[in-house]
Design an enzyme around this catalytic site. Sequence first.
Site, mmCIF file in Angstrom:
data_model
loop_
_atom_site.group_PDB
_atom_site.id
_atom_site.type_symbol
_atom_site.label_atom_id
_atom_site.label_comp_id
_atom_site.label_asym_id
_atom_site.label_seq_id
_atom_site.Cartn_x
_atom_site.Cartn_y
_atom_site.Cartn_z
ATOM 1 N N ASP A 1 -16.219 0.361 8.558
ATOM 2 C CA ASP A 1 -15.432 -0.641 8.541
ATOM 3 C C ASP A 1 -14.003 -0.310 8.963
ATOM 4 O OD1 ASP A 1 -17.363 -2.192 7.384
ATOM 5 O OD2 ASP A 1 -17.231 -1.201 5.461
ATOM 6 N N THR A 2 -13.271 -1.259 9.614
ATOM 7 C CA THR A 2 -12.102 -0.837 10.249
ATOM 8 C C THR A 2 -11.240 -2.152 10.114
ATOM 9 O OG1 THR A 2 -13.145 0.789 11.503
ATOM 10 C CG2 THR A 2 -11.149 -0.264 12.425
ATOM 11 N N THR A 3 -9.987 -2.083 10.455
ATOM 12 C CA THR A 3 -9.069 -3.318 10.787
ATOM 13 C C THR A 3 -8.166 -2.828 12.101
ATOM 14 O OG1 THR A 3 -7.314 -2.189 9.520
ATOM 15 C CG2 THR A 3 -8.835 -4.017 8.242
ATOM 16 N N MET B 1 -13.707 -4.183 16.060
ATOM 17 C CA MET B 1 -13.949 -3.208 14.746
ATOM 18 C C MET B 1 -15.427 -2.862 14.883
ATOM 19 S SD MET B 1 -11.721 -5.554 12.267
ATOM 20 C CE MET B 1 -12.274 -6.858 12.749
#
Length: 459
Positions: free
Chosen positions: A308-310, A390
Amino acid sequence: AVEGAVAADAALGVIEPAMTGIGGDCFVLIAPKGRDKVIAYNGAGRAPLAASAEWFLDRGIGRIAPDSIHAVTVPGAIEAWCRLAEDHGKLGIDRLLQPAIQLAKKGFVVAPRVASDWARDADRLRPDAAARATMLPRGKAPKAGDKIALPALAKALSAIAKHGPDPFYRGWIAADMVRRLRAEGGLHRLEDFARHEGEYAAPVATTYRGAKVWECPPPGQGLTALLMLNILGTMPAGDGPLSPERCHLQIEASKLAYADRDRHIADPDFAKIPVTRLLSAAHAKVQASRIDPMRAMAALPPAMPHPDTTYLTVVDKDRTAVSFINSVYWGFGSARMAPKSGVLMQNRGACFVVEPGHPNCIGPGKRSLHTIIPAMVTKGGKPIISFGVMGGHYQPVGQVHVLGNMLDFGMDPQAALDCPRLFFEEGAVTVESGIPDSLRHALLERGHAIVPADPAEPL
């Protein structure tokens, strides 16, 4: 633009805690005042000075698991935010962190997608007392529409707003993190935090269809996207974005580029990375020659998952463009919280290998191969696209997919992002539900194994 990116990302670190936060890392590309002189900033943290491959091997640890305490590296985001705000802004970090502070202090309403991610990773939070008490009120993940406050995190953010990065790296927040890590056998010391410093770096770039594509240099994996573009640039684009020809070539190019990634990309302070050779036309030609247009090659699977990432991008009135990405890696990072400061610490160290002699082998003060990569495209002396995607190690494929949709097939950004995706991983091609049956059959005929994507999991 830089200030807007920092303020927005700080807020996301509160309201999307599974994806990002002050316990993570940050990478940035900046095109000042609409020019094509692109600046890169590497905000990656390092392994503890006591973390040697021999230490792990002597204890029978041949792999740093994502849930291991040894996967926690020093967070680099706060230093990056403060440095960038000072160098490229006017308002100061105090002003920029106020929205995040108020959200953490007064509480925020949990959005549906955030609630879904929270519930998915709730079991990872349970073993940690502070994370369980803070992030699982009444023993459960909050639901969409619930309101939740993070007072300890608000206190930490307020200290950073008032005093800059010092409390985080040399003060009470650092002590809080080290105390928590040491309690579980982590090798971290206060010195590891006190010595942290991000850096400006010369970006790497290649030309694709007449446009220049920029990425942060290693240890980020942006080079992987450029390697894919170089391979695909030697071939026709195909008859359409979802044509069998285009998708087959993209899959095969990803296998070759990711194999190069896993062989070479590491911390350039500790390894000599042959960037010029890898980005050469000669290398692209050799790699392209390995692709059979009608048959899938033997599997060369990427080695890491894609959590997960933004990502966000900002452009201001002066046309300064900022491509900005921040992440704690897995959902809620290591799922370990420093109790007094509310910092959820990342698990980026899981990207290291424990293999002496390998460029990406864990070592004292090293930065691991890093999956988060902002991107920028320039043409005619100015930036024309500031973008990113992402999804951990999916990102090079995602960037190539989106960029090809725009440059090869004339899609606008929204259509390029909406176009169904596919991704080679673990010996098979994962396909989203929008991929037409005719394309699935054509890929099967070329020898690709096909598996459907889980609609609850982003690629």
